[in-house]
Design a protein around this motif. Structure first.
Motif, PDB file in Angstrom:
ATOM      1  N   SER A   1       5.279   3.533   1.853  1.00  0.00           N
ATOM      2  CA  SER A   1       4.709   2.233   1.696  1.00  0.00           C
ATOM      3  C   SER A   1       4.680   1.367   2.873  1.00  0.00           C
ATOM      4  CB  SER A   1       5.346   1.508   0.438  1.00  0.00           C
ATOM      5  OG  SER A   1       6.863   1.260   0.581  1.00  0.00           O
ATOM      6  N   THR A   2       3.843   0.459   2.852  1.00  0.00           N
ATOM      7  CA  THR A   2       3.569  -0.040   4.276  1.00  0.00           C
ATOM      8  C   THR A   2       3.455  -1.387   2.968  1.00  0.00           C
ATOM      9  OG1 THR A   2       2.251   1.253   4.862  1.00  0.00           O
ATOM     10  CG2 THR A   2       2.291  -0.853   5.651  1.00  0.00           C
ATOM     11  N   LYS A   3       3.521  -2.845   3.688  1.00  0.00           N
ATOM     12  CA  LYS A   3       3.271  -4.021   3.125  1.00  0.00           C
ATOM     13  C   LYS A   3       1.883  -4.968   4.061  1.00  0.00           C
ATOM     14  CE  LYS A   3       7.054  -6.283   0.372  1.00  0.00           C
ATOM     15  NZ  LYS A   3       8.070  -6.587   0.660  1.00  0.00           N
ATOM     16  N   LEU A   4       1.455  -5.592   3.865  1.00  0.00           N
ATOM     17  CA  LEU A   4       0.103  -5.624   4.702  1.00  0.00           C
ATOM     18  C   LEU A   4      -0.802  -7.626   4.301  1.00  0.00           C
ATOM     19  CD1 LEU A   4      -2.472  -3.073   4.510  1.00  0.00           C
ATOM     20  CD2 LEU A   4      -0.750  -3.078   6.299  1.00  0.00           C
ATOM     21  N   HIS A   5      -0.166  -8.405   5.391  1.00  0.00           N
ATOM     22  CA  HIS A   5      -0.681  -9.350   4.634  1.00  0.00           C
ATOM     23  C   HIS A   5      -2.380  -9.660   4.877  1.00  0.00           C
ATOM     24  CE1 HIS A   5       3.211 -11.370   6.159  1.00  0.00           C
ATOM     25  NE2 HIS A   5       3.686 -10.588   4.719  1.00  0.00           N
ATOM     26  N   ALA A   6      -2.674 -10.080   3.923  1.00  0.00           N
ATOM     27  CA  ALA A   6      -4.259  -9.990   3.857  1.00  0.00           C
ATOM     28  C   ALA A   6      -4.973 -11.915   3.972  1.00  0.00           C
ATOM     29  CB  ALA A   6      -4.420  -8.958   2.375  1.00  0.00           C
ATOM     30  N   HIS A   7      -5.904 -12.131   4.093  1.00  0.00           N
ATOM     31  CA  HIS A   7      -6.931 -13.457   3.522  1.00  0.00           C
ATOM     32  C   HIS A   7      -7.183 -13.308   2.657  1.00  0.00           C
ATOM     33  CE1 HIS A   7      -8.586 -17.198   4.673  1.00  0.00           C
ATOM     34  NE2 HIS A   7      -9.256 -16.700   5.023  1.00  0.00           N
ATOM     35  N   ASP A   8      -6.632 -14.177   1.714  1.00  0.00           N
ATOM     36  CA  ASP A   8      -7.660 -14.489   0.485  1.00  0.00           C
ATOM     37  C   ASP A   8      -7.506 -15.944   0.025  1.00  0.00           C
ATOM     38  OD1 ASP A   8      -7.982 -13.912  -2.150  1.00  0.00           O
ATOM     39  OD2 ASP A   8      -5.885 -14.746  -3.254  1.00  0.00           O
ATOM     40  N   ALA A   9      -8.945 -15.792   0.596  1.00  0.00           N
ATOM     41  CA  ALA A   9     -10.131 -17.670   0.679  1.00  0.00           C
ATOM     42  C   ALA A   9      -9.690 -17.794  -0.046  1.00  0.00           C
ATOM     43  CB  ALA A   9     -10.803 -17.327   1.546  1.00  0.00           C
ATOM     44  N   GLU A  10     -10.026 -17.627  -1.785  1.00  0.00           N
ATOM     45  CA  GLU A  10      -9.993 -18.388  -2.194  1.00  0.00           C
ATOM     46  C   GLU A  10      -8.660 -18.784  -3.314  1.00  0.00           C
ATOM     47  OE1 GLU A  10     -12.733 -16.085  -2.795  1.00  0.00           O
ATOM     48  OE2 GLU A  10     -13.733 -16.906  -1.708  1.00  0.00           O
ATOM     49  N   ASN A  11      -7.261 -18.259  -3.151  1.00  0.00           N
ATOM     50  CA  ASN A  11      -6.747 -18.098  -3.338  1.00  0.00           C
ATOM     51  C   ASN A  11      -6.457 -17.513  -5.111  1.00  0.00           C
ATOM     52  OD1 ASN A  11      -4.266 -18.378  -1.840  1.00  0.00           O
ATOM     53  ND2 ASN A  11      -5.155 -21.225  -1.736  1.00  0.00           N
ATOM     54  N   ALA A  12      -7.595 -16.623  -5.201  1.00  0.00           N
ATOM     55  CA  ALA A  12      -8.047 -16.051  -6.141  1.00  0.00           C
ATOM     56  C   ALA A  12      -6.618 -14.671  -6.680  1.00  0.00           C
ATOM     57  CB  ALA A  12      -9.208 -15.482  -6.327  1.00  0.00           C
TER      58      ALA A  12
ATOM     59  N   VAL B   1       0.853  -0.776   0.419  1.00  0.00           N
ATOM     60  CA  VAL B   1      -0.394  -0.107   0.236  1.00  0.00           C
ATOM     61  C   VAL B   1       1.189   0.941   0.391  1.00  0.00           C
ATOM     62  CG1 VAL B   1      -1.463   1.430   0.954  1.00  0.00           C
ATOM     63  CG2 VAL B   1      -1.886  -1.241   1.049  1.00  0.00           C
ATOM     64  N   GLU B   2       0.778   1.894  -1.029  1.00  0.00           N
ATOM     65  CA  GLU B   2       1.450   3.588  -1.000  1.00  0.00           C
ATOM     66  C   GLU B   2       0.893   4.845  -0.760  1.00  0.00           C
ATOM     67  OE1 GLU B   2       2.998   3.370  -5.153  1.00  0.00           O
ATOM     68  OE2 GLU B   2       5.446   2.357  -4.250  1.00  0.00           O
ATOM     69  N   ARG B   3       1.139   5.676  -0.539  1.00  0.00           N
ATOM     70  CA  ARG B   3      -0.201   7.275   0.342  1.00  0.00           C
ATOM     71  C   ARG B   3       1.659   8.023   0.292  1.00  0.00           C
ATOM     72  NH1 ARG B   3       3.003   4.611   4.814  1.00  0.00           N
ATOM     73  NH2 ARG B   3       3.522   6.073   6.202  1.00  0.00           N
ATOM     74  N   GLN B   4       0.589   9.400  -0.046  1.00  0.00           N
ATOM     75  CA  GLN B   4       1.547  10.734  -0.457  1.00  0.00           C
ATOM     76  C   GLN B   4       1.803  10.914   1.383  1.00  0.00           C
ATOM     77  OE1 GLN B   4       0.973  12.196  -3.842  1.00  0.00           O
ATOM     78  NE2 GLN B   4       2.726  10.963  -5.320  1.00  0.00           N
ATOM     79  N   VAL B   5       2.768  11.389   1.990  1.00  0.00           N
ATOM     80  CA  VAL B   5       2.770  12.404   2.836  1.00  0.00           C
ATOM     81  C   VAL B   5       3.065  13.572   2.320  1.00  0.00           C
ATOM     82  CG1 VAL B   5       2.016  10.808   4.761  1.00  0.00           C
ATOM     83  CG2 VAL B   5       4.442  10.970   3.947  1.00  0.00           C
ATOM     84  N   LYS B   6       3.113  15.108   3.576  1.00  0.00           N
ATOM     85  CA  LYS B   6       3.556  15.892   3.083  1.00  0.00           C
ATOM     86  C   LYS B   6       5.209  16.188   3.858  1.00  0.00           C
ATOM     87  CE  LYS B   6       2.440  20.658   2.164  1.00  0.00           C
ATOM     88  NZ  LYS B   6       1.502  21.697   1.236  1.00  0.00           N
ATOM     89  N   HIS B   7       5.923  16.517   3.411  1.00  0.00           N
ATOM     90  CA  HIS B   7       7.177  17.212   4.189  1.00  0.00           C
ATOM     91  C   HIS B   7       6.949  18.074   5.016  1.00  0.00           C
ATOM     92  CE1 HIS B   7      11.068  17.442   6.083  1.00  0.00           C
ATOM     93  NE2 HIS B   7      11.693  16.424   5.732  1.00  0.00           N
ATOM     94  N   ALA B   8       6.687  17.913   5.889  1.00  0.00           N
ATOM     95  CA  ALA B   8       6.634  18.908   7.607  1.00  0.00           C
ATOM     96  C   ALA B   8       7.005  20.541   7.510  1.00  0.00           C
ATOM     97  CB  ALA B   8       7.051  17.892   9.180  1.00  0.00           C
TER      98      ALA B   8
ATOM     99  N   LYS C   1      -1.270 -10.860   9.846  1.00  0.00           N
ATOM    100  CA  LYS C   1      -2.308 -10.809   9.612  1.00  0.00           C
ATOM    101  C   LYS C   1      -3.371 -10.775  10.132  1.00  0.00           C
ATOM    102  CE  LYS C   1      -4.137 -14.793   7.489  1.00  0.00           C
ATOM    103  NZ  LYS C   1      -4.460 -15.720   6.309  1.00  0.00           N
ATOM    104  N   ASN C   2      -3.871  -9.593   9.374  1.00  0.00           N
ATOM    105  CA  ASN C   2      -5.255  -8.834  10.200  1.00  0.00           C
ATOM    106  C   ASN C   2      -6.476  -8.211   9.017  1.00  0.00           C
ATOM    107  OD1 ASN C   2      -3.796  -6.609  10.326  1.00  0.00           O
ATOM    108  ND2 ASN C   2      -3.807  -6.332  12.377  1.00  0.00           N
ATOM    109  N   TRP C   3      -6.017  -7.932   7.759  1.00  0.00           N
ATOM    110  CA  TRP C   3      -6.519  -8.014   6.562  1.00  0.00           C
ATOM    111  C   TRP C   3      -7.075  -8.910   5.885  1.00  0.00           C
ATOM    112  CZ3 TRP C   3      -6.876  -2.445   6.164  1.00  0.00           C
ATOM    113  CH2 TRP C   3      -6.364  -1.449   7.445  1.00  0.00           C
ATOM    114  N   ARG C   4      -8.405  -8.964   5.398  1.00  0.00           N
ATOM    115  CA  ARG C   4      -8.732  -9.396   4.111  1.00  0.00           C
ATOM    116  C   ARG C   4      -8.915  -8.709   3.028  1.00  0.00           C
ATOM    117  NH1 ARG C   4     -14.316  -9.035   3.890  1.00  0.00           N
ATOM    118  NH2 ARG C   4     -15.054  -7.783   5.430  1.00  0.00           N
ATOM    119  N   VAL C   5      -8.877 -10.052   1.629  1.00  0.00           N
ATOM    120  CA  VAL C   5      -9.293  -8.616   0.464  1.00  0.00           C
ATOM    121  C   VAL C   5     -10.858  -8.816   0.042  1.00  0.00           C
ATOM    122  CG1 VAL C   5      -8.934  -9.577  -2.316  1.00  0.00           C
ATOM    123  CG2 VAL C   5      -6.968 -10.396  -0.304  1.00  0.00           C
TER     124      VAL C   5
END
Length: 88
Positions: free
Chosen positions: A45-56, A29-36, A75-79
């Motif tokens: 950027s942040t890397k998240l582990h997400a649940h993909d039940a059907e391996n789709a 996940v990429e986001r843009q932040v303004k320098h103070a 893992k505390n996100w789901r697709v």
């Protein structure tokens, strides 16, 4: 607090960078932040582990993930949906 009240779940969009695990994908996940001080926009950027039940999901897919109760140590996100498929 009532169980009936719909709590607004956090939703983010990102790109699948790994689908090597079973029923789990890694989403960048990429986001843009303004320098103070300087005001320039910096890409973070942040890397998240997400649940993909059907391996789709495949690598390169654009996906929307929703926060959920922890399923494992990391893992505390789901697709929620696949927004766009990767160009083959």
């Amino acid at each position: 607090m009532n169980d009936n009240t719909d709590k607004k779940l956090r939703t983010v969009e990102g790109r699948v960078v790994s689908n090597k695990m079973d029923k789990t994908v890694t989403v960048l996940v990429e986001r843009q932040v303004k320098h103070a001080l300087y005001g320039k926009y910096i890409r973070r950027s942040t890397k998240l582990h997400a649940h993909d039940a059907e391996n789709a999901c495949n690598e390169g897919d654009q996906v929307r993930v929703v926060e959920c109760a922890p399923m494992s140590k990391t893992k505390n996100w789901r697709v929620a949906e696949i927004v766009a498929r990767a160009a083959e």
